[in-house]
Design an enzyme around this catalytic site. Structure first.
Site, PDB file in Angstrom:
ATOM      1  N   ARG A   1      -0.927  -9.700  13.994  1.00 40.40           N
ATOM      2  CA  ARG A   1      -1.320  -8.365  13.502  1.00 40.40           C
ATOM      3  C   ARG A   1      -2.368  -8.502  12.409  1.00 40.40           C
ATOM      4  O   ARG A   1      -3.352  -7.752  12.367  1.00 40.40           O
ATOM      5  CB  ARG A   1      -0.110  -7.619  12.930  1.00 40.40           C
ATOM      6  CG  ARG A   1       0.714  -6.892  13.972  1.00 40.40           C
ATOM      7  CD  ARG A   1       2.108  -6.605  13.457  1.00 40.40           C
ATOM      8  NE  ARG A   1       2.186  -5.449  12.567  1.00 40.40           N
ATOM      9  CZ  ARG A   1       3.260  -5.170  11.833  1.00 40.40           C
ATOM     10  NH1 ARG A   1       4.314  -5.962  11.855  1.00 40.40           N
ATOM     11  NH2 ARG A   1       3.280  -4.112  11.063  1.00 40.40           N
TER      12      ARG A   1
ATOM     13  N   LYS B   1       0.822  -1.204   0.000  1.00 40.24           N
ATOM     14  CA  LYS B   1       0.000   0.000   0.000  1.00 40.24           C
ATOM     15  C   LYS B   1       0.865   1.266   0.000  1.00 40.24           C
ATOM     16  O   LYS B   1       0.613   2.201  -0.759  1.00 40.24           O
ATOM     17  CB  LYS B   1      -0.864  -0.051   1.257  1.00 40.24           C
ATOM     18  CG  LYS B   1      -2.017   0.872   1.315  1.00 40.24           C
ATOM     19  CD  LYS B   1      -3.019   0.378   2.339  1.00 40.24           C
ATOM     20  CE  LYS B   1      -2.391   0.020   3.667  1.00 40.24           C
ATOM     21  NZ  LYS B   1      -2.364   1.129   4.623  1.00 40.24           N
TER      22      LYS B   1
ATOM     23  N   ARG C   1     -10.866   2.911   8.934  1.00 42.35           N
ATOM     24  CA  ARG C   1     -10.356   1.604   9.295  1.00 42.35           C
ATOM     25  C   ARG C   1     -11.466   0.717   9.858  1.00 42.35           C
ATOM     26  O   ARG C   1     -11.262  -0.471  10.080  1.00 42.35           O
ATOM     27  CB  ARG C   1      -9.290   1.826  10.359  1.00 42.35           C
ATOM     28  CG  ARG C   1      -8.277   0.744  10.459  1.00 42.35           C
ATOM     29  CD  ARG C   1      -7.181   1.162  11.413  1.00 42.35           C
ATOM     30  NE  ARG C   1      -6.113   1.850  10.714  1.00 42.35           N
ATOM     31  CZ  ARG C   1      -4.861   1.907  11.174  1.00 42.35           C
ATOM     32  NH1 ARG C   1      -4.541   1.336  12.311  1.00 42.35           N
ATOM     33  NH2 ARG C   1      -3.945   2.533  10.492  1.00 42.35           N
TER      34      ARG C   1
ATOM     35  N   ARG D   1      11.843  -9.546   6.082  1.00 39.86           N
ATOM     36  CA  ARG D   1      12.599  -8.285   6.170  1.00 39.86           C
ATOM     37  C   ARG D   1      13.658  -8.360   7.273  1.00 39.86           C
ATOM     38  O   ARG D   1      13.358  -8.767   8.395  1.00 39.86           O
ATOM     39  CB  ARG D   1      11.640  -7.123   6.498  1.00 39.86           C
ATOM     40  CG  ARG D   1      10.560  -6.950   5.466  1.00 39.86           C
ATOM     41  CD  ARG D   1       9.925  -5.586   5.529  1.00 39.86           C
ATOM     42  NE  ARG D   1       9.081  -5.394   6.690  1.00 39.86           N
ATOM     43  CZ  ARG D   1       7.937  -4.703   6.669  1.00 39.86           C
ATOM     44  NH1 ARG D   1       7.520  -4.154   5.553  1.00 39.86           N
ATOM     45  NH2 ARG D   1       7.228  -4.550   7.764  1.00 39.86           N
TER      46      ARG D   1
ATOM     47  N   ARG E   1      13.077  -6.942  13.019  1.00 42.53           N
ATOM     48  CA  ARG E   1      12.271  -6.176  13.994  1.00 42.53           C
ATOM     49  C   ARG E   1      11.329  -7.133  14.706  1.00 42.53           C
ATOM     50  O   ARG E   1      10.787  -8.042  14.082  1.00 42.53           O
ATOM     51  CB  ARG E   1      11.412  -5.138  13.254  1.00 42.53           C
ATOM     52  CG  ARG E   1      12.134  -3.855  12.916  1.00 42.53           C
ATOM     53  CD  ARG E   1      11.199  -2.928  12.156  1.00 42.53           C
ATOM     54  NE  ARG E   1       9.832  -2.974  12.688  1.00 42.53           N
ATOM     55  CZ  ARG E   1       8.793  -2.352  12.149  1.00 42.53           C
ATOM     56  NH1 ARG E   1       8.943  -1.650  11.058  1.00 42.53           N
ATOM     57  NH2 ARG E   1       7.602  -2.444  12.687  1.00 42.53           N
TER      58      ARG E   1
HETATM   59  P1  AMP Z   1      -0.466   3.076  12.168  1.00 42.62           P
HETATM   60  O1  AMP Z   1       0.878   3.642  11.846  1.00 42.62           O
HETATM   61  O2  AMP Z   1      -1.376   3.087  10.994  1.00 42.62           O
HETATM   62  O3  AMP Z   1      -0.398   1.756  12.850  1.00 42.62           O
HETATM   63  O4  AMP Z   1      -1.146   4.073  13.226  1.00 42.62           O
HETATM   64  C1  AMP Z   1      -0.519   4.423  14.449  1.00 42.62           C
HETATM   65  C2  AMP Z   1      -1.555   4.912  15.458  1.00 42.62           C
HETATM   66  O5  AMP Z   1      -2.299   6.040  14.935  1.00 42.62           O
HETATM   67  C3  AMP Z   1      -2.631   3.878  15.794  1.00 42.62           C
HETATM   68  O6  AMP Z   1      -2.231   2.999  16.811  1.00 42.62           O
HETATM   69  C4  AMP Z   1      -3.790   4.779  16.245  1.00 42.62           C
HETATM   70  O7  AMP Z   1      -3.610   5.235  17.575  1.00 42.62           O
HETATM   71  C5  AMP Z   1      -3.662   5.961  15.307  1.00 42.62           C
HETATM   72  N1  AMP Z   1      -4.489   5.731  14.096  1.00 42.62           N
HETATM   73  C6  AMP Z   1      -4.058   5.425  12.846  1.00 42.62           C
HETATM   74  N2  AMP Z   1      -5.093   5.297  11.987  1.00 42.62           N
HETATM   75  C7  AMP Z   1      -6.213   5.519  12.708  1.00 42.62           C
HETATM   76  C8  AMP Z   1      -7.603   5.524  12.397  1.00 42.62           C
HETATM   77  N3  AMP Z   1      -8.074   5.230  11.182  1.00 42.62           N
HETATM   78  N4  AMP Z   1      -8.472   5.798  13.395  1.00 42.62           N
HETATM   79  C9  AMP Z   1      -8.035   6.066  14.622  1.00 42.62           C
HETATM   80  N5  AMP Z   1      -6.742   6.056  14.992  1.00 42.62           N
HETATM   81  C10 AMP Z   1      -5.828   5.801  14.046  1.00 42.62           C
END
Ligand code: AMP
Length: 231
Positions: free
Chosen positions: A184, A26, A101, A140, A173
């Site tokens: 995940r 993505k 999401r 990775r 990692r």
């Molecule tokens: P990510 O890098 O996409 O895993 O996002 C890191 C953090 O940002 C997540 O753990 C959430 O706290 C917040 N976050 C990312 N996308 C969303 C979303 N669509 N709605 C709410 N919180 C988000």
């Protein structure tokens, strides 16, 4: 942040939603599309991390949720996206990534966009079978000394397990270990599919075969949104 609606720019602005699990490619596609189509790439995680690092009001409000690995509440998340969409950088349109999401977020975003005379034009779902995702992510490795990334299948070091540049033993990692990747995915995939189904009801989803080479996926995306490929 303001409560004012985004100016009505008409339905012509190209707002795309890119959906895919970790390892689906993505981020790679978002970078290419944003360059080819002149769209701003709005990735929720990155936007929240930037707000946190800059110490903005939004960052402070989001901090506790992010640190706990929880979703930031919808009102804050939507307000953040609407603010980004109101910037000149988004005049031609945007690629949304990481948001919505959940179906709840999708409905709330649809309503907010509709109130501003806009909508998500297409949802691009990059499909990759779970086993391949695990293999991609779990393959990775990184050099802890110089940061050079490697991949067992696509970009292996000359000597197994050692950095080409400085010979340091490579590390994986914690997040990228196969069992962690599976966990995940187990958490990530069901709400993601629910979002795809939500938009399938509106007839705006394109399912793309993410096991194909990067250029093929890009071409498929460009043809599905009616843009000519640049290569
Ligand atoms: P990510 O890098 O996409 O895993 O996002 C890191 C953090 O940002 C997540 O753990 C959430 O706290 C917040 N976050 C990312 N996308 C969303 C979303 N669509 N709605 C709410 N919180 C988000």
């Amino acid at each position: 942040m303001t409560d004012e609606p985004v100016a009505d720019r008409g339905a012509e602005r190209l707002i795309l939603l890119l959906v895919g699990a970790v390892g689906a490619g993505k981020g790679t596609q978002a970078t290419i599309l944003s360059r080819e189509l002149g769209l701003v790439h709005l990735a929720s995680g990155n936007l929240f991390r930037a707000a946190l690092a800059a110490g903005t009001e939004l960052g402070e409000a989001a901090r506790g949720y992010m640190e706990a690995g929880e979703l930031v509440p919808d009102e804050l998340t939507i307000a953040m996206f609407m603010e980004e969409l109101a910037r000149p950088a988004a005049d031609a349109g945007a690629i949304l990534d990481g948001f919505p999401r959940t179906v709840g977020q999708a409905r709330a975003l649809d309503d907010t966009l509709a109130a501003a005379g806009e909508r998500i034009r297409r949802v691009l779902y990059i499909e990759v079978p779970t086993d391949i995702l695990v293999r991609r992510v779990a393959g990775r490795w990184i050099c802890p000394q110089c940061g050079t990334p490697y991949h067992e299948d696509t970009d292996p070091p000359r000597e197994a397990g050692r950095c080409d540049r400085d010979g340091t033993p490579l590390r994986q990692r914690d997040d990228d270990r196969p069992e962690v990747v599976r966990a995940r995915l187990d958490k990530q995939v069901p709400p993601m599919l629910a979002v795809v189904e939500h938009y399938e009801r509106a007839g705006i989803v394109d399912r793309l075969d993410g096991t194909q080479p990067i250029e093929r996926v890009t071409d498929a995306i460009l043809s599905s949104i009616g843009s000519r490929s640049g290569h």
